[in-house]
Design an enzyme around this catalytic site. Structure first.
Site: not given
Ligand code: AMP
Ligand code: ZN
Length: 137
Positions: A32, A88, A95, A101, A103
């Site tokens: 992440d 999420n 989300q 995805h 975590h």
């Molecule tokens: P969520 O809030 O559950 O949708 O999580 C999205 C996650 O994706 C967050 O923890 C971000 O830090 C991560 N994220 C967003 N864009 C990227 C990216 N390009 N590469 C890696 N992680 C990302």
């Protein structure tokens, strides 16, 4: 099934580079970019499913097996003290990227992070009513 406007489709498919820690035909696991703790990773299916509700059963079961394996590997290599799996669904639930995805969040003593909620205090009657709403009797 990809979504051409989805960043996680592009990352999972290798079109956008990422720090990949595991890959097979169905999944890519990446670090992440905004980690809650050292080693915070995301399991991405290569096909586009917006959230848990859209995820096929077979994919869902393989996500959990992969989460278990990755958690063991990360714990062994990074020597974390505990582990959170977080997933999420929907904006209201936090989300921000609408491609399913999971975590994988290693936890360390004194890492200062919280994955927490304010506990409610429902009565037994309220719990019973909710139970009835969910199971429909
Ligand atoms: P969520 O809030 O559950 O949708 O999580 C999205 C996650 O994706 C967050 O923890 C971000 O830090 C991560 N994220 C967003 N864009 C990227 C990216 N390009 N590469 C890696 N992680 C990302
Ligand atoms: Zn996608």
């Amino acid at each position: 099934m990809k979504d051409k406007d989805c960043i996680f489709c592009k990352i999972a498919g290798g079109e956008i580079p990422s720090k990949t820690i595991y890959e097979d035909e169905e999944f890519r696991v990446i670090l992440d970019l905004g980690p809650a703790a050292k080693g915070h990773a995301l399991i991405l299916p290569k096909d586009h499913f917006a959230n848990l509700y859209e995820l096929p059963d077979e994919t869902a079961s393989r996500v959990m097996l992969l989460a278990k394996r990755m958690a063991a590997q990360i714990t062994d290599k990074l020597q974390c003290d505990g582990f959170n799996l977080v997933q999420n669904n929907g904006e209201v639930a936090g989300q921000t990227v609408f491609h399913f995805h999971m975590h994988l969040i290693p936890r360390y003593k004194d890492d200062g992070q919280k994955i927490a909620w304010q506990p409610g205090k429902p009565s037994q009657e309220e719990l019973e009513e909710i139970r009835n709403q969910i199971v429909g009797n």
